[in-house]
Design a protein around this motif. Structure first.
Motif, short mmCIF file in Angstrom:
data_model
loop_
_atom_site.label_atom_id
_atom_site.label_comp_id
_atom_site.label_asym_id
_atom_site.label_seq_id
_atom_site.Cartn_x
_atom_site.Cartn_y
_atom_site.Cartn_z
N ASN A 103 0.81 -1.22 0.00
CA ASN A 103 0.00 0.00 0.00
C ASN A 103 0.84 1.27 0.00
OD1 ASN A 103 -2.72 -0.85 -0.11
ND2 ASN A 103 -2.55 -1.63 1.98
N GLY B 213 -5.55 -11.82 0.23
CA GLY B 213 -6.70 -11.36 0.98
C GLY B 213 -6.46 -10.18 1.88
N PRO C 98 -5.95 -6.11 2.79
CA PRO C 98 -6.48 -4.90 2.17
C PRO C 98 -5.43 -4.16 1.36
CG PRO C 98 -6.31 -4.63 4.56
CD PRO C 98 -5.92 -6.03 4.26
N ILE C 99 -5.68 -4.05 0.08
CA ILE C 99 -4.75 -3.40 -0.84
C ILE C 99 -5.54 -2.35 -1.59
CG2 ILE C 99 -3.44 -3.77 -2.97
CD1 ILE C 99 -1.94 -4.84 -0.60
N ARG C 100 -5.01 -1.14 -1.70
CA ARG C 100 -5.78 -0.08 -2.33
C ARG C 100 -5.78 -0.16 -3.84
NH1 ARG C 100 -2.98 2.76 1.46
NH2 ARG C 100 -4.18 3.36 3.30
N GLY C 101 -4.73 -0.68 -4.39
CA GLY C 101 -4.68 -0.74 -5.85
C GLY C 101 -3.31 -1.12 -6.35
N PRO C 102 -3.20 -1.28 -7.65
CA PRO C 102 -1.94 -1.77 -8.22
C PRO C 102 -0.80 -0.76 -8.12
CG PRO C 102 -3.44 -1.16 -9.97
CD PRO C 102 -4.21 -1.03 -8.69
N VAL C 103 -1.15 0.50 -8.00
CA VAL C 103 -0.10 1.53 -7.98
C VAL C 103 0.70 1.42 -6.69
CG1 VAL C 103 0.37 3.96 -8.24
CG2 VAL C 103 -1.63 2.97 -9.37
N GLY C 104 -0.02 1.30 -5.59
CA GLY C 104 0.66 1.14 -4.30
C GLY C 104 1.44 -0.17 -4.26
N LEU D 252 -5.36 -8.06 -12.47
CA LEU D 252 -6.28 -6.99 -12.84
C LEU D 252 -7.62 -7.62 -13.18
CD1 LEU D 252 -3.92 -5.10 -15.31
CD2 LEU D 252 -4.50 -4.39 -12.99
N GLU E 123 -9.42 -12.67 -5.71
CA GLU E 123 -10.29 -11.90 -4.81
C GLU E 123 -9.80 -10.47 -4.70
OE1 GLU E 123 -10.24 -14.04 -1.15
OE2 GLU E 123 -11.48 -15.66 -1.95
N THR E 124 -8.53 -10.28 -4.92
CA THR E 124 -8.00 -8.92 -4.87
C THR E 124 -7.58 -8.53 -6.28
OG1 THR E 124 -7.16 -9.44 -2.68
CG2 THR E 124 -6.41 -7.40 -3.66
N PRO F 50 -9.37 -2.70 -11.11
CA PRO F 50 -9.94 -1.90 -10.03
C PRO F 50 -10.96 -2.72 -9.23
CG PRO F 50 -10.90 -1.27 -12.11
CD PRO F 50 -9.84 -2.27 -12.43
N THR F 51 -11.18 -2.33 -7.97
CA THR F 51 -12.11 -3.09 -7.14
C THR F 51 -13.52 -2.89 -7.64
OG1 THR F 51 -12.09 -1.22 -5.64
CG2 THR F 51 -10.77 -3.12 -5.05
#
Lengths: 709, 287
Positions: A524, A594, A596-602, A625, A704-705, A708-709
């Motif tokens: 993150n 599983g 919590p990850i905000r997105g691929p950039v982090g 993705l 699952e991750t 974008p979410t």
């Protein structure tokens, strides 16, 4: 860049593809009783190379009896013998393993042969070279040299006989083009792209028959560029014709691949590299780079597996073209960043010109074509296991009592050194059985009169590192909960982990689990866990630096896990990051499953922070993705920008996958509907429905991750 | 918003300078590829003046933090009930004050606090960590929600701070606000995504819970301002997806030089998925 990609294959290739996908070529296969066919084997102690060659010669002799041509094909050669003779009897293997460490099957494998040199001059020339050297060896009474060179000569002769039987059969069947191609190659050097592809096919196929496996393809666009150039100049091919030929060549990798099983179906090492630079550092991507990406998108099959070398100099057009394959859900290309990999290889002692020529072996291990006799997957260190061991130690309790987390980290570092000692010691008596044909395709082995098993320019050992993220997350949880907040003491934590956070036995277990799961995780772009990641990988690099292996090489630590992400996870109880017993680690270099990850950039930002030039054995950052990312027109461009960002931030290797969890779940229930659903496993693409359940389940958990979410 | 456990509070970053303006946001989403040019990060403001019957982000509506409970993850361990009587009660919505104490106790990660207060410097520091990606992709930050116009001071200050740093700022808005507020915020952004859902005032009240007149008045102000914008219309089956209604929306911006077209978005079939997390019923009552 001209964008003239036709939507589909030609009618001829569509039919050939359908034939191969339906596995109709399997009807030509038969089993051979090798105990009958090979009653008297060469002596394993005095004639190791002869032992290898007699197997290859026997298999090719069998194959010579039954040439097979698939309908419409222009590049011939199809396996008809299903089973290969084993190199040693069980008793011999047991005897060998008593006195030495034999890795996996115990033969030379996982290298990238130099096909190009032999394709250029032809086997007659190579044979003459062998015979000339053999005479010298005989004059010098060099028994080992005689063994190797004789075996190499016999191997060449067997290949020539096989090719001749195919030529004659083609002529008889009226397949004049194939007959004409085989009249030139492999005896003489290739002149055209078709001849070069046919030559490669013969060599690559013969390597498998020798018992060598995970035979990488190497730098496809560099090997074959001269032949394409000649064809274009002579007017024999235009761009579309060239792409069609490339597509057919790629189809040929799927004919026999179901016989080439690694740990799982699909794990067959048929990986190729595109792009990158030449020996002076100049961009070497060319028309074939593009054609390969396009042809692969047309075929939509798992082989060959595409890798693309990128750098800050790579054109955005090429990245977009590559991202097209990601959009198709093929699980490749896998990207390697020259800006990090080349300096990393130089630090390990590779010559700059060699480093600039790097490719991957089977999955993602960086090797140098022709000169790399490295064993890039010789062992693996489990980072979470090291954390676990430290947490259990009396010294950890002391560190907690004095609230000294630095002392805890020092223990972790010492544990990595201890594990490195242990692994290095277990490899002191390393032995490997020869593969004379592989050796013929390695630079300088004929002149040295020695098989690649006895050495080469680079004889380094690669060490995987499993579970970086779970270990980092665990270390951070220990820092926060054991040291900062004193919520739990180390010994008590260990008891709770051994009980898998059982709330009925430990009143505080539920809270502990809830707290640890919600702490910041690696991935993150958070300073605290990421700083630990930097430290873990630096310690790992330090723990191997300066060590020499028994063959005179160095050790190359890396961020790959291979299949250890399941094996190592099963060896541990629950872990301090909140992973429960039985849950797998992420594959290779990726956030824990599983979390919590905000997105691929982090994710890219976090995973690029460690000095990856020091852990350059290979091991891709893996990101899933959601396939909806491509539902807008500019989704492709945005994903390609993410690749640029990865390069800019100093990532080493990256794997982007477009997945859809709902589809994967449906495929588990209705496999018959999803025969062609392709997924990325740990460095190779395979058919989802052909994987064993634990591998399928891990991929679903990864999905699952998705972003974008 | 996935149902994975997430941190309840923004990461601990020391404030660089005090700021009186605080805002309530419920998500910072990276790689928001559908929210404007380039690779963007979207900031979701919590609180919305509309109550669209089909809203697929019900957690964005209330202007206060809310506790999301994923009952399918709940193992019945009752750790939370020892902390709070309201934790699992059927009418927890009326009792829960979203203190968040239960969140860090739930071992299943079934509880999440939606919405946290932050200030501009903290948020900007976080967003600027990806400046290089914004630059190389021509991306930036998108303010969305919920409704950014519902927290105008915070939104204006955030947009200003980002643009001072040369970050491209887009605003996604329902357009329902006083004209002063609307003008003040749109003047601070580079691009506006303006949602137009229903033109007719009575039907607007029925489906969105508000009159369409202020929305359309603001759209006219936007057209006159010269600020680049895109109209977005989610197509709701039987409500606003007729050819006539679409044409009417297109006519609103016909010939407006700063209008970059109308995007009609397909109805989200997973629209009702998040209501259960709030113990609310999803009842769009579509025709």
């Amino acid at each position: 860049m001209t964008a003239s990609t036709p939507a589909s294959l030609s009618e001829r290739l569509t039919a050939l593809r359908d034939f191969i996908v339906a596995k109709k070529q399997a009807a030509f296969r038969r089993d051979v009783d090798w105990d009958v066919a090979l009653p008297n084997r060469a002596d394993l102690t005095t004639a190791r190379c002869a032992r290898a060659a007699e197997g290859l010669v026997a298999v090719l002799a069998e194959e010579s009896k039954t040439p097979v041509f698939l309908p419409g094909e222009r590049i011939a050669l199809t396996r008809t013998v299903r089973n290969l003779p084993s190199r040693c009897s069980e008793a011999e293997t047991a005897e060998l393993r008593k006195s030495a460490y034999l890795h996996e099957a115990g033969v030379v494998f996982n290298v990238s042969p130099n096909y190009a040199a032999t394709i250029r001059v032809g086997l007659d020339a190579r044979r003459a070279e062998i015979v000339e050297r053999l005479e010298r060896a005989q004059a010098e009474s060099d028994a080992e040299g005689i063994d190797f060179l004789t075996a190499a000569r016999d191997s060449v002769d067997a290949i020539l006989r096989l090719a001749e039987s195919y030529r004659a059969a083609a002529e008889k069947a009226g397949l004049t083009e194939i007959a004409a191609t085989l009249a030139q190659v492999p005896r003489r050097g290739a002149r055209t792209l078709l001849e070069a592809f046919q030559f490669f096919r013969i060599l690559h196929y013969s390597l498998w028959c020798e018992g060598a496996y995970h035979n990488g393809v190497g730098r496809f666009d560099q090997i074959f560029a001269p032949y394409l150039a000649a064809d274009l100049a002579a007017g024999r091919l235009d761009r579309d014709g060239a792409r069609e030929l490339v597509a057919e060549f790629f189809l040929s990798f799927n004919r026999d691949s179901d016989l080439y099983i690694g740990v799982q179906q699909g794990d067959n090492g048929q990986s190729l590299m595109l792009g990158g630079c030449d020996s002076t550092g100049a961009d070497a991507s060319n028309l074939l780079t593009e054609l390969a990406l396009e042809a692969c998108g047309q075929n939509r099959l798992i082989d060959p597996k595409i890798n693309l070398r990128v750098s800050s100099a790579t054109s955005f057009d090429l990245l977009k073209k590559a991202t097209e394959l990601t959009r198709l859900g093929l699980g490749f290309p896998q990207y390697a960043n020259d800006d990090v990999v080349i300096p990393g290889l130089v630090k390990l002692g590779y010559d700059l010109a060699d480093a600039r020529n790097y490719t991957v072996a089977a999955c993602w291990e960086f090797v140098i074509p022709g000169v790399g006799s490295d064993v890039p997957n010789v062992a693996a260190v489990s980072f979470p296991a090291a954390v676990d061991a430290v947490l259990r130690s009396a010294e950890a309790t002391q560190a907690a009592e004095t609230n000294d987390f630095d002392a805890f980290l020092a223990l972790f570092r010492a544990e990595l050194f201890r594990r490195a000692d242990e692994i290095a010691k277990s490899l002191e008596r390393f032995d490997v059985l020869p593969c004379p044909l592989v050796s013929l395709l390695c630079d300088g082995r004929v002149e040295a009169a020695r098989d690649a098993a006895s050495g080469g320019k680079y004889v380094n050992f690669g060490i995987h590192g499993t579970g970086v993220a779970p270990a980092v997350d665990s270390l951070f949880a220990i820092k926060r909960l054991v040291f900062d907040e004193k919520l739990v003491a180390p010994a008590r934590f260990v008891e709770i982990l051994d009980a898998d956070f059982a709330a009925e036995r430990f009143p505080e277990a539920a809270e502990l689990l809830a707290r640890t799961r919600r702490l910041p995780k690696m991935g993150n772009d958070e300073p605290e866990p990421d700083a630990l990641a930097v430290r873990v990988l630096a310690d790992f690099a330090d723990s191997w630096e300066g060590r020499r292996n028994s063959r005179g090489g160095v050790f190359r630590p890396g961020t790959g896990s291979a299949m250890y992400y399941l094996w190592h996870a099963n060896e541990l109880p629950a872990s301090p990051d909140g992973r429960r017993r039985g849950e797998p680690f992420p594959a290779n270099y990726a956030p824990s499953l599983g979390v919590p990850i905000r997105g691929p950039v982090g994710v890219v930002a976090s995973f690029a922070k460690p000095d990856l030039t020091r852990v350059v054995n290979g091991g891709p950052l893996t990101l899933e993705l959601h396939d909806s990312v491509f539902s807008f027109d500019d989704g492709l461009e945005k994903v390609a920008r993410l690749v640029q960002f990865f390069v800019k931030r100093g990532g080493a290797q990256m794997q982007l996958n477009a997945v859809n969890r709902d589809r994967l779940l449906d495929a588990q229930k209705n496999p018959e509907k999803y025969r062609n659903l392709i997924v990325r496993v740990w460095g190779w693409s395979g058919y989802f429905v052909e994987l064993d359940r634990p591998y399928q389940d891990q991929i679903i958990r990864r999905a699952e991750t998705t972003f974008p979410t | 918003m996935s149902d994975f456990p997430r941190e309840t509070a923004a990461p601990a970053v020391s404030e660089r300078r005090p700021s009186p303006v605080r805002g309530l946001i419920f998500e910072v989403r990276e790689f928001a590829v559908h929210d404007g040019p380039g690779v963007r990060t979207s900031v979701f403001f919590k609180g919305c003046p509309l109550r669209c019957r089909w809203c697929h982000n019900p957690e964005s509506q209330a202007p206060t933090p809310e506790l999301l409970l994923n009952r399918s993850r709940c193992s019945g361990c009752s750790v939370c009930e020892k902390i709070c009587d309201a934790a699992l009660s059927p009418d927890r919505r009326s009792k829960c004050v979203a203190c968040g104490r239960c969140v860090d106790r739930c071992p299943q990660g079934a509880r999440n606090l939606c919405g946290w207060e932050t200030d501009v410097p903290t948020l900007v520091e976080r967003l600027l960590r990806q400046r290089d990606l914004f630059e190389l992709s021509g991306g930036g930050v998108t303010l969305t929600g919920g409704e950014p116009l519902f927290q105008p001071e915070f939104a204006v200050e955030l947009a200003r701070a980002l643009r001072r740093e040369q970050i491209h700022v887009a605003l996604e808005t329902c357009g329902f606000a006083s004209s002063n507020v609307f003008d003040a915020l749109t003047a601070e952004v580079d691009l506006v995504y303006f949602d137009v859902k229903i033109l007719d005032p009575a039907r607007s009240r029925r489906w969105l819970g508000v009159d369409s007149a202020p929305i359309l008045a603001n759209l006219r102000r936007l057209c006159a301002s010269g600020r680049p914008f895109v109209v977005r219309t989610p197509l709701i089956p039987g409500v606003n997806d007729s050819a006539e209604e679409r044409a009417a929306v297109e006519r609103l911006v016909d010939g407006v030089p700063s209008a970059f077209g109308v995007e009609f978005l397909p109805y989200n079939v997973a629209a009702g998925a998040k209501y259960a997390l709030l113990d609310r019923d999803f009842d769009p009552d579509l025709p």
